[in-house]
Write a protein that holds these residues in place. Structure first.
Motif: not given
Length: 548
Positions: A441-456
């Motif tokens: 949720a913290r990563a998505l709250v700004r509606r990013p265009r690119f996400i790196v998910a490290d061993e989530p």
């Protein structure tokens, strides 16, 4: 006439009951046996009580928990009420334990040799020369290259896989009759995981040791064990041979665990459309390296000449062994560590050399979901404050609008918002799965265009992992972000990825669409990774490995 000792089970647990100080039961009348030389699994979700039951056998329960009922027999002898001075020799000689995280269970202030010597000196009263010789021999047995140097080194000087080998060597030096392995490979890559467990089985066979494997990974259960117990909230819900339990489970809870196993997505991989969100060209990251014999640092390339493109709505998974450069690549893309050379293009600009304004725009448009949410979430901040923090950088957004946005994203990740008080909770008041949802949720709250998910999802049990992966895919479909998904879990990658990149020694050695890579890998290293991945099937090679 009493039953011969050789016919008795090695371990017999009868109606074990564990409670908190307030009388709340954690384990409810648990009964089971372990035969001599048997490989038994105890499975269940986080909070099922499997680790507490194992720790109770060694009287290692954390403060606040106490065993209030039941009996434990080891080789026919009741050890439940033994005084501590009589029970102590059983720790190590009778029962040994390999803990989940060796970096925590190994003393960082003591050398490896000193820690290995403790048990031999305490239980066997051996002279120092004999202790040293046995320690070196066991380290060589578990695949430590320079065993003599290892004795004088400290735990932090080794990789996770090496630390787990050292932990296993320390325990097996005393040749215990029962080895308890508590999630021994959770943080290890696929190849190292297979090496450690194969080694554990081999050592156990050599010494006639029975193994009790505590895990949430049903693939490991299928590959290695002969019999399994299933725990749910401290209750034993089902037990039987591994084959029968996994092929024909009787209880709904067991069926749910098996149903949660990652499976290849049925939807076709996303097609590349438009311009790449992120384009990486000849990226290298060089670390200073360790000191050489002549006190000079030898540079090491953690990422070596990597080129990669990630398109909108695409999940590109990066897989490889420990030290392959996966995490370094992800952090270099987000400018969290400096790149030595190469380019990272975003919106037509190389953000490694772009003006500060362009770099800031990329920073706000790219987010990271960390490996361990418990470490990455501020323990002093509420859930609401954690998710609100990125909104401080949104121009023109009044504080009054924060709660509405946070509530919306909490709903998106399957959590209730401020109205029910969830936003006021602190991270320690959440389960592992809930903390990971907050991190997303913290990563998505700004509606990013690119996400790196490290061993989530590596530290989550199967059911929670399945929920998080499904949630991640649904959110990507809704938000449309591009994603670099870093993992050593091939089952998770098979479920979520559109394209897979295989890294080794900092370089990309293979790249292909998900189905092509899993069905027709080109490189020997990729084939080795796939072969080492634990799966539920009953090929002869797998069932043979579980033989005593």
């Amino acid at each position: 006439m009493s039953e011969p000792a050789t016919l008795l089970p090695l371990l017999d647990v009868f109606k074990m009951r564990i409670e908190t100080g307030t009388g709340m039961p954690i384990i409810h009348d648990l009964s089971f046996t372990v035969a001599r030389g048997e490989f038994l699994a105890i499975v269940g979700e986080s909070g099922s009580g499997k680790t507490m039951a194992a720790r109770a056998l060694l009287r290692l329960l954390p403060s606040g928990l106490v065993q209030t009922g039941g009996a434990v027999h080891l080789e026919g002898k009741d050890i439940t009420t033994l005084p501590e001075e009589q029970f102590q020799p059983l720790r190590g000689l009778g029962m040994g334990m390999v803990f989940q995280e060796p970096m925590v269970s190994l003393n960082p202030a003591m050398t490896v040799g000193a820690q290995m010597a403790e048990g031999l000196a305490l239980h066997l009263k051996l002279p120092s020369a004999e202790i040293r010789a046995r320690s070196i021999a066991m380290l060589e047995r578990v695949g430590i290259g320079d065993a003599t140097r290892c004795l004088g080194a400290y735990p932090h000087e080794f990789s996770g896989g090496m630390r787990q080998r050292i932990m296993l060597a320390s325990v097996m030096l005393l040749k215990p009759k029962l080895l308890i392995a508590d999630e021994p490979t959770t943080a290890l890559d696929t190849l190292t995981q297979a090496e450690v467990l194969d080694l554990m089985v081999e050592l156990a066979r050599d010494n006639g040791t029975a193994i009790m494997l505590i895990t949430h990974n049903l693939g490991l259960v299928a590959r290695y064990t002969q019999r399994a117990l299933v725990l749910e909230k401290g209750h034993l819900v089902e037990s039987g041979t591994t084959r029968a339990l996994l092929n024909a489970p009787r209880e709904d809870y067991t069926k749910a665990l098996i149903a949660a196993l990652p499976r290849r997505a049925q939807t076709p991989p996303a097609q590349r459309t438009g311009e790449a969100v992120v384009s990486v060209r000849n990226l290298s990251v060089t670390h200073a390296g360790a000191l050489s014999l002549f006190r000079r640092r030898v540079p090491k390339k953690a990422v070596d000449d990597v080129s990669l493109e990630i398109y909108p709505r695409e999940v590109v998974a990066v897989v490889g062994g420990s030290g392959s450069g996966k995490t370094t690549l992800g952090r270099a893309l987000l400018r969290l560590i400096p790149a030595s050379s190469g380019e990272v293009h975003f919106d037509g600009q190389d953000i490694l050399k772009a003006p500060r304004a362009a770099q800031r725009a990329f920073t706000l448009a790219a987010q990271l979901v960390f490996h361990d949410p418990y470490s990455s979430l501020d323990p002093r901040m509420s859930v609401g404050a954690i998710i609100t923090e990125p909104l401080r950088h949104v121009p023109g957004l009044a504080a009054s609008g924060h709660a509405r946005i946070v509530d919306a994203v909490l709903d998106d990740v399957g959590l209730s918002g401020f109205l029910s008080g969830f936003g006021q909770r602190l991270p320690h008041q959440l389960s592992g799965g809930q903390r990971q949802r907050v991190a997303i949720a913290r990563a998505l709250v700004r509606r990013p265009r690119f996400i790196v998910a490290d061993e989530p999802v590596s530290a989550l049990d199967m059911t929670i992992q399945a929920q998080i992966l499904a949630l991640f895919r649904a959110l990507q479909a809704e938000y449309g972000f591009a994603c670099l998904f870093i993992s050593h879990d091939l089952a998770a990658i098979e479920q979520i990825a559109d394209r897979v990149v295989v890294m080794r020694d900092g370089r990309i050695i293979e790249e292909a669409a998900r189905d092509d890579l899993f069905d027709n890998p080109r490189e020997d290293y990729t084939r080795a990774l796939l072969a080492a991945a634990p799966r539920i099937d009953w090929q002869p090679a797998l069932t043979k490995r579980a033989a005593p």
